[in-house]
Design a protein around this motif. Structure first.
Motif: not given
Length: 425
Positions: A7, A10-11, A15, A18, A106, A373, A375, A413, A415, A417
């Motif tokens: 993850w 992937q973030s 995002y 983030l 990000g 999300h 996270g 968090h 964030w 996206w």
């Protein structure tokens, strides 16, 4: 590769912004304050303020107000934290350290970016103490006042944010309610159309409006049953919307105290099913009743209702949730203020699901989220050893895809996206 590491990678593409913070206590509420008030209580900057409440147990709750030091048009984040752990008396300093040591990643890496900057945008402003739990909090528009509620009864507490030369949020006085002993804590909503008002009740047969400053009762709704309320809202200065835990939705007009209009019932479901609602304020000039109302159940059912035509559903869908029928304490559904037709839900696990409702119909089929999300799910277990549970989320009022969310492990968090290529909005 472990799921958390996957993850994390992937973030980088999922995002635009983030930011993650690890607080001493879980955040229970995040609420936006709107108006043109500065901390001195005088009109001036037209800014929007986010407010949050965190708490641990048992003990004395601690209130903290966070905000950003610089001024930007329409946005000035402020966080109100509540902690009732004796060890968290230094919570304000702890949050400041979290801000400076927070992880952010990000596509925004330079100082001149229009994205959020932790060191700039999240700073402790002032604080105070509450002797009782805070389960609901509302900012009173165009004032320096806050109203809170929580166990063990349905009474309210009024707070005042002090002037800029003070770091105190002080308790002003309580608003007592008749026969509040033994009642559940009150759900609340505020408005300042005629005067600073608070709409409050724990049950459908005790709904009333109180003028915040004078404590005068200005309205009592007709009795429509004794169901427990899960949410209530002002649609405008004359119209109230009430949602029961059973899913029953009622409209009330304060100009007609004896009127209580019931909207379409929810689909047939077990008596243990519990519901909450989310309302949306449309563009200026639109009638509040023209905005759809979303209801979410702890089984993952979602209904959309047009208040101008309450005899039928506007849409019905099934959310993709992992544990339908679980508890409803942190159930949350909210409309995106700046992203047409989108809503978010949480309270089932460590995720926040975002849906585009514009293609929904009344078939009740499973809906596909446009973003999830995850996270919080990879942040570690909460104090009880259980996987983290998202306790609250809220949308930024002007940044279309920016949300704040918090979980039971103390994570917070912020964030934004990335919109996939080829998709509008």
């Amino acid at each position: 590769m472990e799921a958390a590491d996957e993850w994390l990678l992937q973030s980088l593409r999922l995002y635009r912004d983030l930011h993650t913070f690890e607080l001493q206590a879980p955040t229970r509420l995040i609420e936006w304050a709107r108006g043109s008030q500065t901390r001195s209580g005088l009109g001036g900057l037209h800014e929007v303020l986010p407010v949050a409440v965190t708490r641990t147990w048992p003990g004395t709750e601690q209130l903290w107000l966070k905000g950003k030091a610089h001024k930007s048009p329409g946005c000035c984040p402020i966080m109100l934290s509540c902690s009732c752990s004796a060890e968290s008396l230094g919570c304000g300093h702890f949050i400041s350290r979290c801000v400076n040591e927070s992880i952010s990643w990000g596509k925004r890496t330079h100082e001149n970016s229009k994205g959020l900057c932790p060191e700039r945008d999240f700073k402790v402003e002032c604080g105070g103490f509450s002797e009782r739990p805070v389960y609901s909090l509302k900012y009173v528009p165009d004032t320096s006042l806050l109203v809170t509620s929580g166990p063990p009864d349905s009474s309210l507490q009024v707070w005042q944010v002090s002037a800029e030369d003070s770091d105190i949020i002080k308790s002003v006085s309580p608003i007592e309610t008749e026969n509040d002993t033994g009642q559940s804590w009150a759900k609340i909503a505020t408005i300042s159309a005629r005067a600073p008002w608070v709409l409050h009740s724990s049950r459908l047969d005790r709904v009333q409006i109180t003028e915040v400053e004078s404590r005068k009762n200005v309205y009592t709704a007709a009795s429509g049953g004794s169901e427990e309320l899960s949410s209530l809202a002002f649609l405008d200065c004359n119209t109230l919307l009430l949602c029961c835990t059973t899913g029953r939705l009622c409209l009330a007009d304060i100009r007609q105290p004896q009127s209580l209009v019931e909207a379409v019932s929810v689909p047939s479901a077990p008596c243990s099913e519990q519901w909450c609602m989310g309302t949306r304020h449309g563009a200026q000039g639109l009638e509040p009743s023209s905005q759809p109302v979303a209801r979410l159940s702890n089984r993952g059912l979602l209904t959309l209702t047009d208040l101008r035509k309450t005899s039928e559903f506007l849409a019905l869908a099934k959310a993709r949730v992992p544990s339908p029928g679980s508890g409803a304490e942190f159930l949350c559904v909210s409309w995106a203020p700046a992203l047409e037709g989108c809503l978010a839900i949480s309270g089932f696990d460590g995720t926040v699901h975002v849906y585009d409702t514009q293609s929904w119909d009344s078939s009740g089929k499973e809906a596909e989220p446009i973003f999830v999300h995850k996270g919080h799910a990879f942040g570690g277990a909460g104090g009880s050893g259980d996987p983290p549970l998202v306790t609250v989320h809220t949308w930024h009022l002007q940044k279309p895809r920016t949300l704040l969310s918090a979980a039971s492990d103390g994570s917070l968090h912020v964030w934004d996206w990335v919109q996939p290529c080829g998709k509008g909005g």
